[in-house]
Design a protein around this motif. Structure first.
Motif, PDB file in Angstrom:
ATOM      1  N   GLU A 319       0.699  -1.296   0.090  1.00  0.00           N
ATOM      2  CA  GLU A 319      -0.144  -0.121   0.011  1.00  0.00           C
ATOM      3  C   GLU A 319       0.528   1.417  -0.057  1.00  0.00           C
ATOM      4  N   TRP A 320       2.036   1.117   0.853  1.00  0.00           N
ATOM      5  CA  TRP A 320       2.833   2.417   0.902  1.00  0.00           C
ATOM      6  C   TRP A 320       3.345   2.967  -0.474  1.00  0.00           C
ATOM      7  N   PHE A 321       3.576   1.916  -1.325  1.00  0.00           N
ATOM      8  CA  PHE A 321       3.898   2.341  -2.734  1.00  0.00           C
ATOM      9  C   PHE A 321       2.998   2.992  -3.617  1.00  0.00           C
ATOM     10  N   GLY A 322       1.552   2.710  -3.473  1.00  0.00           N
ATOM     11  CA  GLY A 322       0.630   3.214  -3.982  1.00  0.00           C
ATOM     12  C   GLY A 322       0.362   4.839  -3.505  1.00  0.00           C
ATOM     13  N   LYS A 323       0.642   4.871  -2.280  1.00  0.00           N
ATOM     14  CA  LYS A 323       0.560   6.381  -1.449  1.00  0.00           C
ATOM     15  C   LYS A 323       1.524   7.234  -2.032  1.00  0.00           C
ATOM     16  N   TRP A 324       2.707   6.701  -1.862  1.00  0.00           N
ATOM     17  CA  TRP A 324       3.899   7.658  -2.366  1.00  0.00           C
ATOM     18  C   TRP A 324       3.811   8.071  -3.809  1.00  0.00           C
ATOM     19  N   GLU A 325       3.188   6.989  -4.687  1.00  0.00           N
ATOM     20  CA  GLU A 325       3.013   7.273  -6.199  1.00  0.00           C
ATOM     21  C   GLU A 325       1.858   8.309  -6.219  1.00  0.00           C
ATOM     22  N   GLN A 326       0.984   8.336  -5.314  1.00  0.00           N
ATOM     23  CA  GLN A 326       0.142   9.432  -5.632  1.00  0.00           C
ATOM     24  C   GLN A 326       0.429  10.911  -5.455  1.00  0.00           C
ATOM     25  N   THR A 327       1.702  10.968  -4.586  1.00  0.00           N
ATOM     26  CA  THR A 327       2.312  12.478  -4.507  1.00  0.00           C
ATOM     27  C   THR A 327       3.046  12.721  -5.630  1.00  0.00           C
ATOM     28  N   GLY A 328       3.535  11.640  -6.449  1.00  0.00           N
ATOM     29  CA  GLY A 328       4.159  12.113  -7.487  1.00  0.00           C
ATOM     30  C   GLY A 328       5.877  12.127  -7.239  1.00  0.00           C
ATOM     31  N   LEU A 329       6.025  11.335  -6.126  1.00  0.00           N
ATOM     32  CA  LEU A 329       7.732  11.419  -5.624  1.00  0.00           C
ATOM     33  C   LEU A 329       8.135   9.972  -5.947  1.00  0.00           C
ATOM     34  N   ILE A 330       7.204   9.116  -6.479  1.00  0.00           N
ATOM     35  CA  ILE A 330       7.502   7.728  -6.983  1.00  0.00           C
ATOM     36  C   ILE A 330       6.672   7.685  -8.075  1.00  0.00           C
ATOM     37  N   LYS A 331       7.451   7.212  -9.399  1.00  0.00           N
ATOM     38  CA  LYS A 331       7.106   7.397 -10.597  1.00  0.00           C
ATOM     39  C   LYS A 331       7.387   5.922 -11.362  1.00  0.00           C
ATOM     40  N   PHE A 332       6.383   5.062 -11.930  1.00  0.00           N
ATOM     41  CA  PHE A 332       6.473   3.863 -12.348  1.00  0.00           C
ATOM     42  C   PHE A 332       6.288   3.900 -13.847  1.00  0.00           C
ATOM     43  N   ASP A 333       7.003   3.735 -14.876  1.00  0.00           N
ATOM     44  CA  ASP A 333       6.886   3.659 -16.182  1.00  0.00           C
ATOM     45  C   ASP A 333       7.293   2.111 -16.944  1.00  0.00           C
ATOM     46  N   ASP A 334       6.164   1.448 -16.912  1.00  0.00           N
ATOM     47  CA  ASP A 334       6.396   0.023 -17.705  1.00  0.00           C
ATOM     48  C   ASP A 334       6.880  -0.026 -19.051  1.00  0.00           C
ATOM     49  N   LYS A 335       8.050   0.106 -19.355  1.00  0.00           N
ATOM     50  CA  LYS A 335       8.671   0.601 -20.584  1.00  0.00           C
ATOM     51  C   LYS A 335       8.625  -0.849 -21.388  1.00  0.00           C
ATOM     52  N   ASN A 336       8.773  -2.051 -20.886  1.00  0.00           N
ATOM     53  CA  ASN A 336       8.675  -3.248 -21.669  1.00  0.00           C
ATOM     54  C   ASN A 336       7.349  -3.859 -21.329  1.00  0.00           C
ATOM     55  N   GLY A 337       6.311  -3.381 -20.909  1.00  0.00           N
ATOM     56  CA  GLY A 337       5.177  -3.743 -20.744  1.00  0.00           C
ATOM     57  C   GLY A 337       4.665  -5.106 -20.140  1.00  0.00           C
ATOM     58  N   GLN A 342      11.070  -2.708 -13.390  1.00  0.00           N
ATOM     59  CA  GLN A 342      12.869  -3.017 -13.649  1.00  0.00           C
ATOM     60  C   GLN A 342      13.521  -1.641 -12.822  1.00  0.00           C
ATOM     61  N   TYR A 343      14.029  -2.034 -11.721  1.00  0.00           N
ATOM     62  CA  TYR A 343      14.755  -0.946 -11.055  1.00  0.00           C
ATOM     63  C   TYR A 343      16.323  -1.321 -11.048  1.00  0.00           C
ATOM     64  N   VAL A 344      16.909  -0.675 -12.151  1.00  0.00           N
ATOM     65  CA  VAL A 344      18.196  -0.721 -12.630  1.00  0.00           C
ATOM     66  C   VAL A 344      18.833   0.281 -12.765  1.00  0.00           C
ATOM     67  N   GLY A 345      20.385   0.045 -13.050  1.00  0.00           N
ATOM     68  CA  GLY A 345      21.326   1.308 -13.038  1.00  0.00           C
ATOM     69  C   GLY A 345      21.118   1.919 -14.459  1.00  0.00           C
ATOM     70  N   ASP A 346      21.084   1.337 -15.508  1.00  0.00           N
ATOM     71  CA  ASP A 346      20.981   1.956 -16.877  1.00  0.00           C
ATOM     72  C   ASP A 346      19.628   2.603 -17.077  1.00  0.00           C
ATOM     73  N   PRO A 347      19.738   3.927 -16.912  1.00  0.00           N
ATOM     74  CA  PRO A 347      18.391   4.837 -17.272  1.00  0.00           C
ATOM     75  C   PRO A 347      17.791   4.550 -18.245  1.00  0.00           C
ATOM     76  N   VAL A 348      18.236   3.880 -19.300  1.00  0.00           N
ATOM     77  CA  VAL A 348      17.339   3.714 -20.526  1.00  0.00           C
ATOM     78  C   VAL A 348      16.371   2.433 -20.253  1.00  0.00           C
ATOM     79  N   LYS A 349      16.634   1.498 -19.391  1.00  0.00           N
ATOM     80  CA  LYS A 349      15.803   0.206 -19.131  1.00  0.00           C
ATOM     81  C   LYS A 349      15.231   0.588 -17.741  1.00  0.00           C
ATOM     82  N   ASN A 350      15.900   1.504 -17.137  1.00  0.00           N
ATOM     83  CA  ASN A 350      15.375   1.616 -15.604  1.00  0.00           C
ATOM     84  C   ASN A 350      13.598   2.059 -15.669  1.00  0.00           C
ATOM     85  N   GLU A 351      12.622   1.489 -15.035  1.00  0.00           N
ATOM     86  CA  GLU A 351      11.459   1.748 -14.930  1.00  0.00           C
ATOM     87  C   GLU A 351      11.059   2.628 -13.795  1.00  0.00           C
TER      88      GLU A 351
END
Length: 554
Positions: A319-337, A342-351
């Protein structure tokens, strides 16, 4: 009870405490408004100084910086701690012996110049507004998550609270409010740290748990290094910055601390020079409790965060993840669907994009601690941000009312008129601070680092030379402050706001980042003020007597 109800209860009680203290300790004269009447005990002043100094950057953002930057984040820890030692030992007792209200007061009298005083006022206001922007953003971050309001609404709520006890109580009210705020913030910082240290390492002392082993027998830092390397992040325990840049950032934070006007003025609130030294010692011990714990919290939070989000299904996030997501301070972008994070060091692949300012606040939720602990951390973050914001706003109001209006424009005004102007100035400063909180120029610790750099490049050389050099004169001090402040401000503004795409090591002068440029600005200030002083008339004889009086006991 859920987190929000707990937050309303705990934050509401602490706010009621702060406002009650402000009412009881209401300032009735300019002496009480500026320096609390000079009668604060060393222990109370030590606690107030610690709260004043441990801002939102210390409570909220520093552990987040270390958590994301690893070894490189330690520059903030070293710089701010070392800077306080420098201030307590090198400057505070001498400024207290001088016995005036403010830093511009010292500079104006020591350099026998109203122009020098005016330049110091401008520096104080410029530095204080830069610093207070970080505090107001910290208030907004806390409110946006735990009271589930917009960040801007959170800043407005903080403005109302600060306005009440800063404008009403002045330094007298702020001092005793900060004593209460220190108790709140240190309790809020240590309780979750102890909880998590026990859960992860079995050791109730976070500082020892930081170097301890996890349940599988591996050392915490070895585990964290392995997770970083596995995900493509840089090693947690190895420096990425150059030695030169680390040195300059640390030095800028150190001397910037020693030049911050809202910290220096705290040493004017005790009865004597001896009490100033004692309160400085108390404050250092009280500050060390938080600062030695911050690296442990950083490592705990980073390990738990990676374990919670890396390669996990987005739909299964707690639940905490969604709450922080609502503030805009956590953002998830599902690049590969694929629905996985994918939380990785490569900025191109990082989601996943995580604002580092949330780490301390989210840490208890990530570790699944009780709801009352989570709410307590929110109250602690607000205490840290509001205590420093109040101190900074008082510096701004004092600079306007005492150093500008009383000393330069209208020296014949009465004590009551000056007090009224100070309160009006504090109110105006709250509004401007709120604007910067709503439109911040960076994340909390970054903004604060800039303020320290500006203080290092402007105040510090003038104060040091004013105490230890009889030859330093008004022409040198004015020239040095102007050149140091303009150079540092230009460098920061250019690389951070005008051409951020050029903000790389290859384009920095001598490999020095904007966070560290205050050290170079300080050196330029020293050089300019020395050269100009050598080619202009010596200060009057009474100034030499004044310097002797500051440096030697009666």
């Amino acid at each position: 009870m859920d987190i929000q109800i707990w937050t309303y209860i705990i934050v509401g009680l602490t706010f009621a405490l702060y406002i009650g203290i402000a009412i009881i300790s209401r300032a009735g004269s300019t002496n009480e408004f500026y320096v609390a009447g000079g009668g604060v005990s060393p222990l109370a002043n030590g606690m107030a100084t610690a709260a004043d100094w441990m801002s939102a950057a210390s409570f909220i953002s520093m552990a987040g910086l270390i958590s994301f930057m690893g070894y490189d984040g330690a520059v903030y820890l070293m710089g701010w701690t070392g800077g306080y030692v420098l201030l307590a030992l090198l400057l505070a007792p001498y400024l207290r012996k001088f016995g005036k209200f403010t830093v511009p007061d010292f500079i104006g009298d020591r350099y026998y110049s109203e122009t020098a005083r005016f330049v110091a006022v401008i520096c104080a206001i410029f530095v204080s507004f830069t610093y207070v922007a970080g505090q107001m953003r910290g208030v907004g971050v806390v409110f946006s998550r735990f009271l589930e309001v917009d960040v801007n609404v959170g800043v407005l709520i903080g403005m109302v609270i600060v306005f009440f006890y800063a404008v009403l109580g002045g330094m007298k009210g702020i001092t005793y409010t900060q004593v209460a705020q220190y108790c709140v913030l240190i309790f809020a910082f240590m309780v979750p740290a102890i909880f998590i240290s026990i859960l992860m390492t079995g050791n109730p002392i976070p500082q020892l748990g930081f170097g301890g082993t996890l349940s599988d027998g591996t050392y915490l830092l070895d585990k964290l290094d392995g997770l970083h390397e596995e995900l493509g992040f840089a090693s947690y325990t190895i420096a990425k910055k150059s030695v030169t840049d680390i040195f300059f950032i640390t030095a800028a934070l150190m001397v910037g601390t020693a030049g911050l006007p809202h910290v220096i003025v705290r040493f004017f609130t005790v009865p004597s020079v001896k009490d100033a030294r004692i309160s400085g010692g108390y404050a250092l011990i009280l500050i060390a409790i938080l600062y030695t714990t911050a690296p442990a919290i950083s490592a705990f939070a980073r390990t738990n965060l990676i374990g919670t989000v890396s390669n996990k299904n987005y739909a299964d996030m707690p639940e905490w993840f969604g709450k922080w997501e609502q503030t805009g301070l956590i953002k998830f972008d599902d690049k590969n669907g694929d629905g996985k994070i994918q939380y990785v060091g490569d900025p191109v692949k990082n989601e996943l994009d995580i604002d580092r300012d949330i780490i301390v606040l989210a840490n208890p939720e990530i570790a699944k601690l009780p709801n009352w602990v989570i709410a307590l951390v929110a109250a602690g973050g607000l205490a840290a941000a509001l205590s420093t914001a109040a101190g900074l706003l008082l510096v701004i109001s004092t600079s306007v009312a005492h150093d500008f209006v009383k000393k330069q424009l209208r020296p014949d005004i009465t004590d009551k008129q000056e007090l009224l102007i100070a309160r009006i100035s504090a109110g105006g400063a709250v509004v401007v601070a709120g604007y910067f909180g709503i439109n911040p120029p960076g994340f909390v610790a970054q903004v604060v680092a800039f303020a320290f750099g500006l203080a290092a490049a402007s105040f510090f050389p003038a104060i040091v030379q004013g105490i230890f050099t009889k030859r330093a004169n008004k022409e040198g001090a004015i020239s040095g402050m102007i050149v140091g402040l303009l150079f540092t401000a230009f460098y920061i503004i250019y690389f951070k706001f005008v051409s951020p795409e050029l903000n790389t090591r290859e384009n920095w002068w001598f490999g020095i980042s904007p966070e560290g440029i205050g050290t170079l600005g300080m050196l330029i200030n020293f050089a300019v003020s020395y050269v100009v002083s050598m080619f202009t008339p010596k200060p009057p004889e009474e100034i030499a007597v004044m310097v002797d009086g500051i440096r030697h006991p009666n």
